[in-house]
Design a protein around this motif. Structure first.
Motif, PDB file in Angstrom:
ATOM      1  N   ASN A  26      -6.230  55.346  53.339  1.00 16.68           N
ATOM      2  CA  ASN A  26      -5.937  53.971  52.913  1.00 16.68           C
ATOM      3  C   ASN A  26      -6.911  53.486  51.841  1.00 16.68           C
ATOM      4  OD1 ASN A  26      -3.804  53.730  54.751  1.00 16.68           O
ATOM      5  ND2 ASN A  26      -5.160  53.021  56.387  1.00 16.68           N
ATOM      6  N   ASP A  27      -8.061  54.158  51.741  1.00 11.07           N
ATOM      7  CA  ASP A  27      -9.076  53.768  50.755  1.00 11.07           C
ATOM      8  C   ASP A  27      -8.876  54.457  49.410  1.00 11.07           C
ATOM      9  OD1 ASP A  27     -10.342  52.217  52.684  1.00 11.07           O
ATOM     10  OD2 ASP A  27     -11.627  53.871  53.340  1.00 11.07           O
ATOM     11  N   ILE A  28      -7.899  55.343  49.326  1.00 10.97           N
ATOM     12  CA  ILE A  28      -7.711  56.099  48.084  1.00 10.97           C
ATOM     13  C   ILE A  28      -6.976  55.230  47.067  1.00 10.97           C
ATOM     14  CG2 ILE A  28      -6.724  58.161  47.023  1.00 10.97           C
ATOM     15  CD1 ILE A  28      -6.942  59.558  49.701  1.00 10.97           C
ATOM     16  N   LYS A  29      -7.727  54.704  46.145  1.00  7.79           N
ATOM     17  CA  LYS A  29      -7.187  53.892  45.059  1.00  7.79           C
ATOM     18  C   LYS A  29      -8.156  53.995  43.893  1.00  7.79           C
ATOM     19  CE  LYS A  29      -9.221  49.930  47.437  1.00  7.79           C
ATOM     20  NZ  LYS A  29      -8.948  48.642  48.105  1.00  7.79           N
ATOM     21  N   ARG A  30      -7.760  53.475  42.755  1.00  2.00           N
ATOM     22  CA  ARG A  30      -8.613  53.606  41.571  1.00  2.00           C
ATOM     23  C   ARG A  30      -9.996  53.024  41.869  1.00  2.00           C
ATOM     24  NH1 ARG A  30      -8.555  54.642  36.256  1.00  2.00           N
ATOM     25  NH2 ARG A  30      -6.323  55.114  36.282  1.00  2.00           N
ATOM     26  N   PRO A  31     -11.041  53.846  41.783  1.00  2.00           N
ATOM     27  CA  PRO A  31     -12.381  53.355  42.116  1.00  2.00           C
ATOM     28  C   PRO A  31     -12.951  52.482  41.003  1.00  2.00           C
ATOM     29  CG  PRO A  31     -12.514  55.602  41.314  1.00  2.00           C
ATOM     30  CD  PRO A  31     -11.042  55.263  41.385  1.00  2.00           C
ATOM     31  N   LYS A  32     -13.851  51.593  41.389  1.00  2.00           N
ATOM     32  CA  LYS A  32     -14.541  50.770  40.392  1.00  2.00           C
ATOM     33  C   LYS A  32     -15.741  51.540  39.847  1.00  2.00           C
ATOM     34  CE  LYS A  32     -13.076  46.401  42.450  1.00  2.00           C
ATOM     35  NZ  LYS A  32     -13.493  45.117  43.075  1.00  2.00           N
ATOM     36  N   LEU A  33     -15.461  52.760  39.452  1.00  2.00           N
ATOM     37  CA  LEU A  33     -16.466  53.650  38.889  1.00  2.00           C
ATOM     38  C   LEU A  33     -15.910  54.248  37.611  1.00  2.00           C
ATOM     39  CD1 LEU A  33     -17.451  55.661  42.115  1.00  2.00           C
ATOM     40  CD2 LEU A  33     -18.679  53.718  41.157  1.00  2.00           C
ATOM     41  N   ARG A  34     -16.803  54.654  36.732  1.00  2.00           N
ATOM     42  CA  ARG A  34     -16.370  55.296  35.497  1.00  2.00           C
ATOM     43  C   ARG A  34     -16.126  56.784  35.740  1.00  2.00           C
ATOM     44  NH1 ARG A  34     -21.184  53.679  31.525  1.00  2.00           N
ATOM     45  NH2 ARG A  34     -22.284  54.348  33.405  1.00  2.00           N
ATOM     46  N   LEU A  35     -15.008  57.272  35.265  1.00  3.34           N
ATOM     47  CA  LEU A  35     -14.750  58.704  35.302  1.00  3.34           C
ATOM     48  C   LEU A  35     -15.557  59.385  34.196  1.00  3.34           C
ATOM     49  CD1 LEU A  35     -10.870  58.688  35.810  1.00  3.34           C
ATOM     50  CD2 LEU A  35     -12.605  59.182  37.535  1.00  3.34           C
ATOM     51  N   PRO A  36     -16.008  60.627  34.424  1.00  5.45           N
ATOM     52  CA  PRO A  36     -15.778  61.452  35.611  1.00  5.45           C
ATOM     53  C   PRO A  36     -16.644  61.022  36.794  1.00  5.45           C
ATOM     54  CG  PRO A  36     -17.196  62.601  34.071  1.00  5.45           C
ATOM     55  CD  PRO A  36     -16.769  61.344  33.380  1.00  5.45           C
ATOM     56  N   VAL A  37     -16.172  61.401  37.988  1.00  8.74           N
ATOM     57  CA  VAL A  37     -16.936  61.170  39.209  1.00  8.74           C
ATOM     58  C   VAL A  37     -17.145  62.510  39.910  1.00  8.74           C
ATOM     59  CG1 VAL A  37     -16.139  58.806  39.526  1.00  8.74           C
ATOM     60  CG2 VAL A  37     -14.845  60.698  40.558  1.00  8.74           C
ATOM     61  N   PHE A  38     -18.058  62.496  40.876  1.00  8.91           N
ATOM     62  CA  PHE A  38     -18.328  63.695  41.671  1.00  8.91           C
ATOM     63  C   PHE A  38     -18.036  63.360  43.124  1.00  8.91           C
ATOM     64  CE2 PHE A  38     -20.762  67.154  43.574  1.00  8.91           C
ATOM     65  CZ  PHE A  38     -20.481  68.196  42.700  1.00  8.91           C
ATOM     66  N   MET A  39     -17.286  64.231  43.806  1.00  8.65           N
ATOM     67  CA  MET A  39     -16.814  63.946  45.159  1.00  8.65           C
ATOM     68  C   MET A  39     -17.235  65.056  46.114  1.00  8.65           C
ATOM     69  SD  MET A  39     -12.960  62.685  44.066  1.00  8.65           S
ATOM     70  CE  MET A  39     -12.585  61.947  45.660  1.00  8.65           C
ATOM     71  N   LYS A  40     -17.698  64.646  47.311  1.00  2.88           N
ATOM     72  CA  LYS A  40     -18.100  65.623  48.325  1.00  2.88           C
ATOM     73  C   LYS A  40     -18.105  64.953  49.696  1.00  2.88           C
ATOM     74  CE  LYS A  40     -23.043  64.732  47.572  1.00  2.88           C
ATOM     75  NZ  LYS A  40     -24.340  65.326  47.171  1.00  2.88           N
ATOM     76  N   PRO A  41     -18.038  65.734  50.780  1.00  4.19           N
ATOM     77  CA  PRO A  41     -18.157  65.151  52.122  1.00  4.19           C
ATOM     78  C   PRO A  41     -19.521  64.484  52.277  1.00  4.19           C
ATOM     79  CG  PRO A  41     -17.406  67.434  52.230  1.00  4.19           C
ATOM     80  CD  PRO A  41     -17.849  67.198  50.827  1.00  4.19           C
ATOM     81  N   VAL A  42     -19.569  63.374  52.995  1.00  6.44           N
ATOM     82  CA  VAL A  42     -20.806  62.605  53.050  1.00  6.44           C
ATOM     83  C   VAL A  42     -21.854  63.228  53.969  1.00  6.44           C
ATOM     84  CG1 VAL A  42     -20.175  61.076  54.970  1.00  6.44           C
ATOM     85  CG2 VAL A  42     -21.675  60.225  53.143  1.00  6.44           C
TER      86      VAL A  42
END
Length: 215
Positions: free
Chosen positions: A21-37
């Protein structure tokens, strides 16, 4: 990271994705880096972790949520050099032992320091002592500040990366770093600084004994 940021130390802007439900356009500049917390040793980091488009963002977020069943950390990607700093001591006695640069080779299976790259580090990674100078002082100062702020004891290893302005940013801290004599980053840094493995262990034990008044 919340504590680090609230103290005014530099860390890349970030969000947590806790569910689909949280997957939406982030208020961050692309590119981003994603990983398990909540993983370590690069688990969950692969060739899809550096995200350039929203299509990639959605796919990577869903994949990580399903596979690791934990929130996904999303940070603005920092394009600069990457370092890891060994910090010894507790509180006011905390000091940087040394700093090592991590350089992933161009022919590695991922552009970044992924799980697979770490497993094949002898083939795909160069580990280099950081040159001395003002930049190293800034990197190590940030690492020691993070170590003290997060109340680490005796030892930690702090990952730092430079942003587009060549400024050091805190990525994460390992308060219980590996101690394999030749494969773990902490002993590798000690070796680069001319400190024998047995002397490193002695320093850790001495620090712990001092905290308990056993010296």
């Amino acid at each position: 990271k919340t504590i680090i940021r609230s103290a005014g130390l530099k860390t890349p802007p970030y969000i947590l994705i806790k569910s689909t439900n949280d997957i939406k356009r982030p208020k961050l500049r692309l590119p981003v880096f994603m990983k398990p917390v909540a993983e370590g040793t690069g688990k969950g980091v692969d060739e899809t972790s550096r995200v350039e488009t929203m299509k990639q963002f959605n796919a990577t977020a869903k994949k990580l949520l399903v596979k690791y069943r934990q929130p996904v950390l999303v940070e603005e990607y920092l394009p600069g050099r990457e370092f890891t700093v060994a910090v010894l001591g507790t509180g006011k006695k905390a000091r940087a032992l040394g700093t090592m640069e991590i350089k992933v080779k161009p022919d590695a299976p991922a552009k970044d320091y992924s799980f697979q790259v770490k497993e094949l580090c002898e083939q795909f990674v160069d580990y280099l002592p950081m040159e001395r100078g003002n930049l190293r002082k800034k990197v190590e100062n940030l690492a020691v500040q993070a170590h003290v702020l997060l109340e680490c004891r005796d030892v930690s290893r702090v990952d730092i990366r430079l942003d587009a302005n060549n400024e050091p940013n805190f990525l994460e801290i390992n308060p219980l770093p590996g101690l394999h004599p030749t494969h773990s980053d902490l002993p590798m840094i000690a070796t680069q600084e001319g400190l024998q493995y047995t002397s490193l262990i002695e320093k850790l034990l001495t620090s712990a004994c001092e905290r308990y008044g056993l010296t």
